[in-house]
Design a protein around this motif. Structure first.
Motif, mmCIF file in Angstrom:
data_model
loop_
_atom_site.group_PDB
_atom_site.id
_atom_site.type_symbol
_atom_site.label_atom_id
_atom_site.label_comp_id
_atom_site.label_asym_id
_atom_site.label_seq_id
_atom_site.Cartn_x
_atom_site.Cartn_y
_atom_site.Cartn_z
ATOM 1 N N ALA A 1 0.825 -1.210 0.000
ATOM 2 C CA ALA A 1 0.000 0.000 0.000
ATOM 3 C C ALA A 1 0.862 1.263 0.000
ATOM 4 C CB ALA A 1 -0.932 -0.007 1.209
ATOM 5 N N GLN A 2 1.909 1.283 0.807
ATOM 6 C CA GLN A 2 2.759 2.472 0.893
ATOM 7 C C GLN A 2 3.543 2.700 -0.398
ATOM 8 O OE1 GLN A 2 5.097 1.924 4.453
ATOM 9 N NE2 GLN A 2 3.456 2.649 5.788
ATOM 10 N N SER A 3 3.777 1.649 -1.158
ATOM 11 C CA SER A 3 4.501 1.779 -2.418
ATOM 12 C C SER A 3 3.585 2.065 -3.597
ATOM 13 C CB SER A 3 5.284 0.481 -2.709
ATOM 14 O OG SER A 3 6.304 0.273 -1.759
ATOM 15 N N TRP A 4 2.266 1.980 -3.392
ATOM 16 C CA TRP A 4 1.313 2.073 -4.502
ATOM 17 C C TRP A 4 1.432 3.391 -5.245
ATOM 18 C CZ3 TRP A 4 -0.923 -2.196 -6.002
ATOM 19 C CH2 TRP A 4 -1.905 -2.130 -6.994
ATOM 20 N N GLY A 5 1.380 3.327 -6.573
ATOM 21 C CA GLY A 5 1.558 4.528 -7.378
ATOM 22 C C GLY A 5 0.330 5.396 -7.493
ATOM 23 N N GLY A 6 -0.850 4.837 -7.304
ATOM 24 C CA GLY A 6 -2.099 5.581 -7.449
ATOM 25 C C GLY A 6 -2.819 5.737 -6.128
ATOM 26 N N PRO A 7 -4.075 6.186 -6.178
ATOM 27 C CA PRO A 7 -4.874 6.298 -4.952
ATOM 28 C C PRO A 7 -4.985 4.942 -4.271
ATOM 29 C CG PRO A 7 -5.948 7.401 -6.792
ATOM 30 C CD PRO A 7 -4.818 6.615 -7.368
ATOM 31 N N VAL A 8 -4.824 4.907 -2.969
ATOM 32 C CA VAL A 8 -4.764 3.615 -2.281
ATOM 33 C C VAL A 8 -5.374 3.710 -0.896
ATOM 34 C CG1 VAL A 8 -2.438 4.074 -1.384
ATOM 35 C CG2 VAL A 8 -3.218 1.708 -1.617
ATOM 36 N N GLN A 9 -5.993 2.626 -0.487
ATOM 37 C CA GLN A 9 -6.538 2.512 0.859
ATOM 38 C C GLN A 9 -6.221 1.126 1.386
ATOM 39 O OE1 GLN A 9 -10.892 1.709 2.127
ATOM 40 N NE2 GLN A 9 -10.740 3.943 2.058
ATOM 41 N N MET A 10 -5.895 1.056 2.665
ATOM 42 C CA MET A 10 -5.682 -0.225 3.341
ATOM 43 C C MET A 10 -6.600 -0.284 4.550
ATOM 44 S SD MET A 10 -2.182 -1.712 5.054
ATOM 45 C CE MET A 10 -2.255 -2.920 6.397
ATOM 46 N N ARG A 11 -7.264 -1.403 4.719
ATOM 47 C CA ARG A 11 -8.081 -1.657 5.908
ATOM 48 C C ARG A 11 -7.559 -2.914 6.592
ATOM 49 N NH1 ARG A 11 -13.104 0.969 6.213
ATOM 50 N NH2 ARG A 11 -13.538 2.275 4.386
ATOM 51 N N THR A 12 -7.526 -2.900 7.891
ATOM 52 C CA THR A 12 -7.094 -4.064 8.655
ATOM 53 C C THR A 12 -8.295 -4.632 9.395
ATOM 54 O OG1 THR A 12 -4.884 -3.114 8.929
ATOM 55 C CG2 THR A 12 -5.506 -4.925 10.398
ATOM 56 N N ILE A 13 -8.658 -5.859 9.064
ATOM 57 C CA ILE A 13 -9.839 -6.486 9.652
ATOM 58 C C ILE A 13 -9.480 -7.082 11.011
ATOM 59 C CG2 ILE A 13 -11.627 -8.231 9.347
ATOM 60 C CD1 ILE A 13 -11.416 -7.855 6.373
ATOM 61 N N ALA A 14 -10.122 -6.598 12.036
ATOM 62 C CA ALA A 14 -9.816 -7.004 13.409
ATOM 63 C C ALA A 14 -10.098 -8.488 13.622
ATOM 64 C CB ALA A 14 -10.645 -6.174 14.388
ATOM 65 N N GLY A 15 -9.157 -9.156 14.265
ATOM 66 C CA GLY A 15 -9.333 -10.557 14.622
ATOM 67 C C GLY A 15 -9.216 -11.536 13.482
ATOM 68 N N ALA A 16 -8.974 -11.064 12.261
ATOM 69 C CA ALA A 16 -8.923 -11.957 11.105
ATOM 70 C C ALA A 16 -7.559 -12.630 10.978
ATOM 71 C CB ALA A 16 -9.229 -11.175 9.827
ATOM 72 N N ASN A 17 -7.548 -13.829 10.394
ATOM 73 C CA ASN A 17 -6.303 -14.547 10.140
ATOM 74 C C ASN A 17 -6.108 -14.712 8.632
ATOM 75 O OD1 ASN A 17 -7.298 -17.403 9.244
ATOM 76 N ND2 ASN A 17 -8.473 -16.973 11.100
ATOM 77 N N HIS A 18 -4.979 -15.266 8.235
ATOM 78 C CA HIS A 18 -4.632 -15.343 6.817
ATOM 79 C C HIS A 18 -5.665 -16.102 5.998
ATOM 80 C CE1 HIS A 18 -1.972 -15.211 3.341
ATOM 81 N NE2 HIS A 18 -2.204 -16.487 3.151
ATOM 82 N N LEU A 19 -6.177 -17.196 6.536
ATOM 83 C CA LEU A 19 -7.137 -18.018 5.799
ATOM 84 C C LEU A 19 -8.583 -17.631 6.098
ATOM 85 C CD1 LEU A 19 -5.523 -21.583 6.020
ATOM 86 C CD2 LEU A 19 -5.552 -20.016 4.071
#
Length: 279
Positions: free
Chosen positions: A190-208
């Motif tokens: 996200a921090q490297s993204w060249g265009g408009p970008v948003q990141m959301r972190t889903i609470a309590g979620a795991n990789h799968l």
């Protein structure tokens, strides 16, 4: 027709968590030369489409609920079933995602009653497939939007490729992801993204948590499918694709406001795009 009142983020989340107004068809990409799954609305022309990359060791069937949901909201979904082994190539998988876009944008689907607009294409994915989606977007000027869930770094680097992506993106990270920790993976992309970008972190979620059902890979990878995680992901992804590909602003409150269990943890309006390099 009377205009709808603006929806709150909670109302938009509730509405987009449910199936959309379209009947759904399921097909097989193998019929056009690429192993994989295809979901489309029952009929329609000028439709948006997304190519989806599965996670490491994951079969596309673990995302059928997401595919069916997007198709019910009018989005064609093509999911290649290639590169599922432990030594899968992110570069070649990215090429398959681009081929999937070629297929859906180049032929009439569903006995000719479904057609995709070549100007409404996106890519997305989970885990390593999300990293491959970033690689695909960096090399394909047709792509108008990118979404990732629990994105993993790849070889070649998805973080480096993100700098070549001028289109908008939404990255969903899992707070308790032990396979692709948000800080070193989704956040770096996200921090490297060249265009408009948003990141959301889903609470309590795991990789799968984004994958459905059970699979033997859970013996190797931390986590398991979570209905609550999938519900939030479906709503945010649907809102993003409808806005970015169809210009539908109905659900902007969901895209630009904080959502319970999925707050915005990084956002940037974009920066001048880096010049693309060929293949």
């Amino acid at each position: 027709m009377a205009r709808r009142k603006p929806l709150t983020a909670k109302q938009a989340l509730t509405e987009l968590s449910r199936p959309g107004p379209h009947g759904v068809r399921r097909g097989d990409l193998a019929l056009v030369g690429l192993p994989g799954t295809l979901f489309t609305p029952h009929a329609g022309h000028g439709l948006p489409a997304v190519a989806f990359g599965h996670g490491w060791l994951q079969p596309p069937r673990r995302y059928l609920g997401l595919f069916r949901h997007l198709a019910s909201w009018g989005v064609v979904v093509a999911a290649p079933a290639t590169h599922r082994g432990p030594l899968a190539s992110a570069r070649l998988f990215a090429a398959d995602l681009r081929t999937a876009l070629d297929v859906v944008a180049g032929v009439r689907l569903g006995d000719g009653v479904v057609g995709v607009d070549k100007g409404k294409l996106a890519v997305g994915g989970h885990g390593a497939g999300a990293g491959a989606a970033v690689l695909a977007a960096a090399e394909d000027e047709r792509v108008r939007g990118v979404f990732t869930v629990a994105a993993s770094e790849t070889r070649p680097s998805a973080v480096d490729a993100a700098r070549l992506c001028p289109m908008p993106a939404v990255h969903l990270a899992a707070e308790e992801d032990l396979v692709s920790p948000p800080v070193g993976h989704a956040e770096a992309i996200a921090q490297s993204w060249g265009g408009p970008v948003q990141m959301r972190t889903i609470a309590g979620a795991n990789h799968l948590g984004f994958a459905e059902g059970r699979h033997w890979s859970e013996l190797l990878l931390s986590g398991r499918g979570e209905a609550r995680t999938q519900t939030v992901a479906k709503a945010v992804i649907t809102a993003f694709l409808l806005r970015q590909l169809n210009g539908d602003h109905t659900y902007d409150s969901l895209l630009y406001g904080d959502v319970k269990r999925a707050p915005v943890t990084y956002q940037r309006a974009g920066r001048p795009a880096t010049a693309r390099t060929a293949g």
